[in-house]
Design an enzyme around this catalytic site. Structure first.
Site, mmCIF file in Angstrom:
data_model
loop_
_atom_site.group_PDB
_atom_site.id
_atom_site.type_symbol
_atom_site.label_atom_id
_atom_site.label_comp_id
_atom_site.label_asym_id
_atom_site.label_seq_id
_atom_site.Cartn_x
_atom_site.Cartn_y
_atom_site.Cartn_z
ATOM 1 N N HIS A 118 0.857 -1.184 0.000
ATOM 2 C CA HIS A 118 0.000 0.000 0.000
ATOM 3 C C HIS A 118 0.898 1.240 0.000
ATOM 4 O O HIS A 118 2.030 1.199 0.492
ATOM 5 C CB HIS A 118 -0.874 -0.035 1.252
ATOM 6 C CG HIS A 118 -1.937 0.998 1.318
ATOM 7 N ND1 HIS A 118 -1.677 2.311 1.645
ATOM 8 C CD2 HIS A 118 -3.291 0.927 1.123
ATOM 9 C CE1 HIS A 118 -2.815 2.996 1.654
ATOM 10 N NE2 HIS A 118 -3.804 2.176 1.337
ATOM 11 N N ASP A 195 3.035 -4.652 7.829
ATOM 12 C CA ASP A 195 1.818 -3.867 7.680
ATOM 13 C C ASP A 195 0.645 -4.825 7.841
ATOM 14 O O ASP A 195 0.331 -5.607 6.942
ATOM 15 C CB ASP A 195 1.799 -3.208 6.294
ATOM 16 C CG ASP A 195 0.490 -2.477 6.004
ATOM 17 O OD1 ASP A 195 -0.412 -2.502 6.857
ATOM 18 O OD2 ASP A 195 0.375 -1.890 4.902
ATOM 19 N N GLN A 198 -4.694 -5.048 6.903
ATOM 20 C CA GLN A 198 -5.734 -5.924 6.369
ATOM 21 C C GLN A 198 -5.815 -7.254 7.117
ATOM 22 O O GLN A 198 -6.812 -7.967 6.998
ATOM 23 C CB GLN A 198 -5.489 -6.191 4.880
ATOM 24 C CG GLN A 198 -5.560 -4.960 3.999
ATOM 25 C CD GLN A 198 -6.920 -4.282 4.050
ATOM 26 O OE1 GLN A 198 -7.941 -4.908 4.315
ATOM 27 N NE2 GLN A 198 -6.939 -2.990 3.793
ATOM 28 N N LYS A 221 -10.463 -0.441 10.366
ATOM 29 C CA LYS A 221 -10.683 -1.590 9.493
ATOM 30 C C LYS A 221 -11.162 -2.822 10.270
ATOM 31 O O LYS A 221 -11.497 -3.843 9.670
ATOM 32 C CB LYS A 221 -9.401 -1.930 8.726
ATOM 33 C CG LYS A 221 -8.934 -0.844 7.764
ATOM 34 C CD LYS A 221 -7.656 -1.254 7.050
ATOM 35 C CE LYS A 221 -7.078 -0.103 6.231
ATOM 36 N NZ LYS A 221 -7.912 0.232 5.064
ATOM 37 N N CYS A 372 -4.508 2.468 -3.875
ATOM 38 C CA CYS A 372 -3.247 2.908 -3.245
ATOM 39 C C CYS A 372 -2.138 1.874 -3.412
ATOM 40 O O CYS A 372 -1.251 1.763 -2.562
ATOM 41 C CB CYS A 372 -3.445 3.214 -1.768
ATOM 42 S SG CYS A 372 -4.564 4.591 -1.447
#
Length: 419
Positions: A118, A195, A198, A221, A372
């Site tokens: 991202h 990261d 998600q 999220k 993104c």
């Protein structure tokens, strides 16, 4: 009050006031919906505990401080960390930028990252490379988004300072082998940042098992509020590194030995105890209450049940889309290799047009564009300027009926508009 499970979707969906019977929400990848318990927790702060924390010696402040600390402990337990290793930020982007501005890079140092990242886990490193003459080494995951741990590890060299990788691609739902990458980094003395934006909504995370030095994710999220992110910093690094952002709360001003105004410098100051050392200014207090409630909600449902629900809906959605004439699905062929996300195009139709029709004609909310992840689309298409694709994501509150409605809508669009 107990949290309903995904086996009782009617009761569970009643917890989410944003859900409308005539609308289908398939953009949880960007931001999930929020249950009432999260809103109630934040409201409770403003109505009952509205004070700053860790500074006041009066009851209101101490009550807010106690609940804030409980929220931090809940976040720590959520990822297998210690409370002292948890820094609350405004979002994943803020967390990653804080790491970028903290690490002591030297000219010639290398950073290894993938084409799946991202922008939030790409742009800070690109900028740092430009400013400090660093080298970026890219792993190209290709159209399917597959990351081979052995091949990525070959990119790690003697000048590699950091390896960073998404735990779940926000375009494809693919899951790079971050545990294997983390082990290789630890063996080589290379820093590893994950990261997990998600991953956190769908998967149990354990920072020890992942062998990561840093891990970042966002509340919005995973059923939580906007305006709060999490940065895990491994204890020895949290202790030894100097924060890239400092200010109110990060310094123990009572231990400041500055001899005069003219001579005052950080050399005379001491940092606050962990994790306050890393949290400059007033933290997101109400949002911490909300994130705590979101974690409790997810725990109440259970990640095993969420995973089974995700899998059933994703299989139904991907298999249904594959039956549509002219559909072009991105990512892996095997449904088991993707998590709750599918992205696609319909022939030569522009993805924005498909998204507009899905919204206006069928009241189905999806995300369109490059999501993104410009490097992924540039690599896949061999050139810049790709319009991207249509992305749909499922979560614990989506239903099989919504999936079927989406497949029928895509089929009608393809049948009507494809040349």
């Amino acid at each position: 009050m107990s949290t309903p499970t995904v086996s009782d979707l009617t009761a569970l969906r009643a917890d989410f006031p944003t859900i409308r019977p005539d609308e289908v929400f398939l953009d949880s990848v960007a931001s999930s919906l929020t249950p009432r318990s999260v809103v109630d927790a934040m409201t409770s702060y403003y109505l009952n505990d509205r004070a700053n924390i860790h500074r006041g010696t009066y009851d209101l402040s101490m009550r807010a401080s106690e609940k804030f600390d409980a929220a931090v402990a809940s976040v720590a337990g959520f990822i297998g960390a210690l409370p002292q290793e948890i820094v609350l930020t405004s979002n994943t982007t803020h967390s990653i930028n804080l790491v970028a501005h903290t690490l002591d890079f030297q000219p010639g140092d290398e950073i290894v990252l993938t084409s799946l990242e991202h922008t939030s886990n790409m742009a800070p490193w690109v900028r740092m490379a430009q400013e400090k003459d660093l080298q970026l080494r890219w792993y190209n995951a290709g159209r399917t988004g597959h990351v081979d741990a052995d091949e990525l590890i070959k990119l790690i060299g003697p000048r590699t300072k950091l390896v960073t990788c998404t735990a779940v691609s926000n375009v494809l739902g693919t899951m790079p082998p971050i545990a294997a990458i983390g082990r290789a980094c630890r063996e080589r003395g290379v820093l590893f940042l994950v990261d997990a934006a998600q991953a956190a909504p769908h998967l149990p995370l354990d920072v020890v098992e992942l062998n990561c030095d840093f891990l970042a994710f966002s509340g919005h999220k995973m059923l939580g509020p906007t305006g709060i992110g999490v940065l895990y910093i491994r204890m020895d690094l949290a202790t030894s590194l100097m924060p890239g952002m400092i200010g109110g709360g990060t310094l123990d001003t009572s231990a400041c030995d500055c001899p005069s105004l003219e001579e005052c410098s950080l050399d005379y100051c001491s940092y606050s105890e962990l994790p306050d050392k890393w949290q400059a200014g007033t933290p997101p207090i109400a949002e911490a209450y909300g994130l705590h409630a979101a974690i409790e909600y997810l725990r109440g449902v259970g990640f095993d049940r969420i995973a089974a629900h995700d899998r059933a809906l994703m299989d139904r959605l991907v298999d249904g889309l594959r039956s549509v004439k002219g559909i072009d699905i991105y990512g892996p062929e095997d449904n088991a290799d993707r998590l709750a996300i599918v992205s696609f195009n319909i022939g030569d139709l522009h993805p924005d047009e498909v998204g507009r029709i899905l919204n206006e004609r069928y009241h189905i909310g999806v995300r369109t564009g490059q999501h993104c992840a410009v490097n992924y689309f540039n690599e896949v298409n061999g050139h810049a300027g790709s319009p991207g694709n249509v992305r749909a994501g499922v979560y614990l509150y989506n239903t099989a009926e919504e999936v079927d409605r989406t497949v029928r809508a895509v089929d009608e669009i393809a049948t009507t508009l494809l040349r």
